[in-house]
Each structure stands twice: as structure tokens, then as C-alpha cells.
Design a protein around this motif. Structure first.
Motif, PDB file in Angstrom:
ATOM      1  N   TRP A 132       6.520  10.505   1.477  1.00 10.61           N
ATOM      2  CA  TRP A 132       5.854  10.241   0.212  1.00 10.61           C
ATOM      3  C   TRP A 132       4.504  10.938   0.164  1.00 10.61           C
ATOM      4  O   TRP A 132       3.793  11.015   1.162  1.00 10.61           O
ATOM      5  N   ALA A 136       0.676   9.240  -4.072  1.00  9.12           N
ATOM      6  CA  ALA A 136       1.596   8.221  -4.594  1.00  9.12           C
ATOM      7  C   ALA A 136       1.374   6.901  -3.862  1.00  9.12           C
ATOM      8  O   ALA A 136       1.378   5.829  -4.479  1.00  9.12           O
ATOM      9  N   ALA A 140       0.064   3.426  -5.487  1.00  9.53           N
ATOM     10  CA  ALA A 140       0.831   2.185  -5.306  1.00  9.53           C
ATOM     11  C   ALA A 140      -0.077   1.061  -4.812  1.00  9.53           C
ATOM     12  O   ALA A 140       0.123  -0.100  -5.156  1.00  9.53           O
ATOM     13  N   TRP A 159       4.356   8.121 -10.971  1.00  7.14           N
ATOM     14  CA  TRP A 159       5.221   6.991 -11.277  1.00  7.14           C
ATOM     15  C   TRP A 159       6.633   7.124 -10.705  1.00  7.14           C
ATOM     16  O   TRP A 159       7.134   6.219 -10.044  1.00  7.14           O
ATOM     17  N   ARG A 162       6.714   6.714  -7.072  1.00  3.78           N
ATOM     18  CA  ARG A 162       6.417   5.326  -6.717  1.00  3.78           C
ATOM     19  C   ARG A 162       7.631   4.418  -6.924  1.00  3.78           C
ATOM     20  O   ARG A 162       7.867   3.503  -6.138  1.00  3.78           O
ATOM     21  N   SER A 166       9.169   2.493  -3.834  1.00  7.57           N
ATOM     22  CA  SER A 166       9.278   1.038  -3.860  1.00  7.57           C
ATOM     23  C   SER A 166      10.673   0.586  -3.463  1.00  7.57           C
ATOM     24  O   SER A 166      10.838  -0.333  -2.657  1.00  7.57           O
TER      25      SER A 166
END
Length: 187
Positions: A132, A136, A140, A159, A162, A166
């Protein structure tokens, strides 16, 4: 995570502890969560600026696991505007010491784990995964850019990354790493 699953205190507190490693929120942002902030259909949690440390609104992508936990919690507690209402009144959220007290009751010392420590664990392991973009991860965690010039120009929310991050964390990173016993990153 196994200890949290076996926690025998209030169910609402167990859900707060179960959600903490998945959503990367500061303990105050988590404990004051309101149902009006949760968009089940959009799979997002929109936290208003006044509740955030940096006084900027923050949006959290919700993994399938988090959505399922929130649905379960909603069935438990539908009388309050708060996800985690205080014990003696549904008009206030749980107090700031509730989650750390629960961790102490489970046998974790303050030098081993705190409710804020879930953020440190996520930051460390997400960065170490090399999957990642660091920006990001910082977004987050709702961290602002410390470089004022860069902050003025870099407004991307990362976004889509993320959202993927997630779900990846809930699927693999969060539960596997925490279940493996990676604890002690409480700062």
C-alpha cells in the motif's frame, strides 16, 4: 483478538474492541461513534470534522467484516444514537477509559496493549507489507501531512486503494497478524 472474542464484559464494549483493529480510528473517535455516521448501503463511515483530532471530516471504508459486526451491534443496541452507549445512560457514549479497562481485565498491561495500540499495529504492518502507498495508509489513519507545502497541494484521499486495503486487512492482515500474537505496539 481471541481474548477480545472471549471478553465477558458488556457486549457493546466487546464490539468496540472488535471493531478497533479494523477501522484504524482513535479511541475517542470510535467510542463517540453515532449511528447517523454509518452508511450501510454505501459501505462507509463518515465522521464529522468536529469529532476528529485534526478537525477535518474523515471517511472510513467498511469491509464486509465490519459491516457484519455493525449489523450485529445494531440489533443489540438500537435505543441510542451512539454505537457504544454508556452503561447507565444511552444519552452518552462509553467513557474514555472503558476500552483500556477492558484490555486490563483481559490481562494486558498498559505496556502491552492499549486501545490506541490497534492504530500502531495497523500502521506498522500495513507499511511493512509493501502493498500500500504510504499516503493511503496515512489517510486511513486520518493523519494530516506535516509538510505544509505538500499538504496544500496533495489533497488526494487515495479512496479506492483505501477500500481495497481495508478489505485486505480485515481478510488477512488484521485478524491473522493479531491472532499470531503481534502485540506490544501500544504507543
Amino acid at each position: 483478538m481471541r481474548a477480545i472474542d472471549g471478553y465477558e464484559g458488556r457486549q457493546e464494549n466487546r464490539y468496540a474492541l472488535r471493531l478497533a483493529p479494523h477501522v484504524f480510528l482513535r479511541p475517542g473517535e470510535l467510542r463517540q461513534a453515532q449511528w447517523s455516521e454509518i452508511d450501510f448501503r454505501g459501505k462507509v463511515w463518515r465522521i464529522p470534522a468536529e469529532r476528529m483530532k485534526m478537525k477535518q471530516p474523515h471517511t472510513v471504508p467498511l469491509s464486509r467484516q465490519v459491516l457484519a459486526m455493525l449489523q450485529e451491534l445494531k440489533h443489540l443496541e438500537d435505543r441510542s444514537e451512539f454505537l457504544f452507549p454508556a452503561l447507565h445512560t444511552s444519552q452518552r457514549p462509553i467513557c474514555e477509559n472503558t476500552l483500556n479497562t477492558a484490555l486490563r481485565r483481559m490481562g494486558y498491561g498498559a505496556d502491552e496493549m492499549t486501545s490506541h495500540g490497534f492504530r500502531a499495529i495497523a500502521s506498522t504492518l500495513l507499511n511493512e507489507s509493501d502493498l500500500w502507498h504510504p499516503d493511503a495508509i496515512e489517510r486511513a489513519l486520518a493523519h494530516g501531512d506535516r509538510d505544509r507545502v505538500r499538504a496544500a497541494y496533495h489533497r488526494g484521499a487515495h479512496w479506492e486503494e483505501r477500500v481495497r486495503m481495508s478489505q485486505w486487512w480485515s481478510d488477512r492482515g488484521g485478524s491473522e497478524k493479531l491472532h499470531s500474537g503481534i502485540i506490544g505496539l501500544s504507543a
